[in-house]
Design an enzyme around this catalytic site. Structure first.
Site, PDB file in Angstrom:
ATOM      1  N   GLU A  81      57.871  49.246-120.748  1.00 13.52           N
ATOM      2  CA  GLU A  81      59.234  49.359-121.272  1.00 13.52           C
ATOM      3  C   GLU A  81      59.753  47.966-121.624  1.00 13.52           C
ATOM      4  OE1 GLU A  81      63.358  51.613-119.951  1.00 13.52           O
ATOM      5  OE2 GLU A  81      62.121  50.715-118.388  1.00 13.52           O
ATOM      6  N   LYS A 114      64.146  57.875-125.025  1.00 11.85           N
ATOM      7  CA  LYS A 114      64.353  58.100-123.593  1.00 11.85           C
ATOM      8  C   LYS A 114      65.504  59.064-123.338  1.00 11.85           C
ATOM      9  CE  LYS A 114      64.856  55.390-119.309  1.00 11.85           C
ATOM     10  NZ  LYS A 114      65.034  54.008-118.796  1.00 11.85           N
ATOM     11  N   CYS A 150      60.157  55.213-117.834  1.00  8.18           N
ATOM     12  CA  CYS A 150      60.772  54.701-116.617  1.00  8.18           C
ATOM     13  C   CYS A 150      61.542  55.771-115.831  1.00  8.18           C
ATOM     14  CB  CYS A 150      61.666  53.510-116.973  1.00  8.18           C
ATOM     15  SG  CYS A 150      62.039  52.415-115.563  1.00  8.18           S
TER      16      CYS A 150
END
Length: 281
Positions: A40, A120, A165
């Site tokens: 990321e 995301k 993440c």
């Protein structure tokens, strides 16, 4: 299929970060990797959260995306671009950066063409009284999980699910990726904080592998960054039974190689057909 997770300790200068990423991609290719995944924000860990907005690129344009496309093409591999800030729509005012962007994974195929984009979905917020992070201040969320198919050099197709993440904490995200067909590999590029990483990083990665009976590869940011932030590192590869195949350390750059085995996936799913036993989605 040989896969690679690249571990970085990115700084506040985009071009330096791109050069380091490019060098590690070349190292992974030389080691025989056919799919390479970056962490990321491999392109920037800025002084302020808002700094990512200054380098946010429109889809299909800009030096970050150009590097990813060129590296995938020149090495003839599948390149998963960790995450980078992409902007949508108009900027806040002429000549100004956008107020918010998307935290986006882009995947380029061996011909350099983009084959997948994932924004995301779950935005991180954390406050323990000493450290505070709130992604929603600079980002807007995506709305759907994304998977793609990577074909190895022997012609076998592998279904690969994307996440970033904080998505790791939401098992329903990964369950959605197992429809309409199960994934062979789940990717989790990350920049985990040290307190959350110490408590939950390996635990959650192994859980996602066990639940979904597939490989998990998690390339991470690692160590003390120039902006003062520390990230957990420990890039990890896990097999479908939850066994750790390899792990990097807590500091600095690194390359983690692992091998996907269709036979191992089939063995686990045959011995314990949990995916066939689902009753609630």
């Amino acid at each position: 299929m040989k896969i690679a997770a690249l571990q970085l300790c990115a700084g506040p200068r985009r071009d330096e970060n791109l050069a380091r990423a490019r060098a590690l991609i070349a190292e992974a290719a030389a080691a025989g990797a056919e799919l390479v995944a970056l962490p990321e924000y491999f392109c920037l860990m800025g002084w302020r959260d808002q700094d990512k907005l200054d380098i946010a690129e429109p889809p299909g344009e800009g030096p970050i995306q150009a590097m990813l496309a060129e590296a995938a093409r020149s090495h003839g591999l599948w390149l998963v671009g960790g995450s980078l800030p992409l902007r949508e729509g108009l900027p806040a005012a002429p000549g100004e950066p956008p107020r918010r962007a998307r935290n986006t994974t882009l995947v380029h195929g061996p011909d350099g063409q983009r084959v997948a984009r994932y924004d995301k979905v779950h935005l991180f917020r954390f406050d323990d009284g000493e450290r505070r992070h709130d992604e929603a201040a600079t980002l807007e969320p995506g709305d759907a999980p994304v998977a793609f198919t990577a074909t190895d050099r022997r012609g076998r197709a592998w279904r690969v699910g994307l996440s970033i993440c904080y998505d790791l904490r939401f098992p329903e995200h990964f369950r959605a990726l197992m429809q309409p067909a199960p994934c062979d590999l789940l990717l989790v590029p990350a920049a985990f904080t040290v307190p959350t990483g110490r408590a939950h990083w390996e635990l959650l990665l192994r859980a996602r592998a066990v639940e979904n009976q597939c490989y998990v590869l998690a390339p991470a940011q690692a160590g003390r960054h120039e902006n003062g932030r520390s990230t957990w590192g420990h890039s990890l590869a896990v097999d479908p039974w939850g066994e750790v195949l390899g792990q990097l350390g807590a500091e600095g750059e690194g390359l983690l190689l692992a091998e996907l085995s269709a036979e191992r996936i089939a063995e686990v799913r045959r011995q314990l057909p949990a995916l066939d036993h689902r009753r609630l989605g």
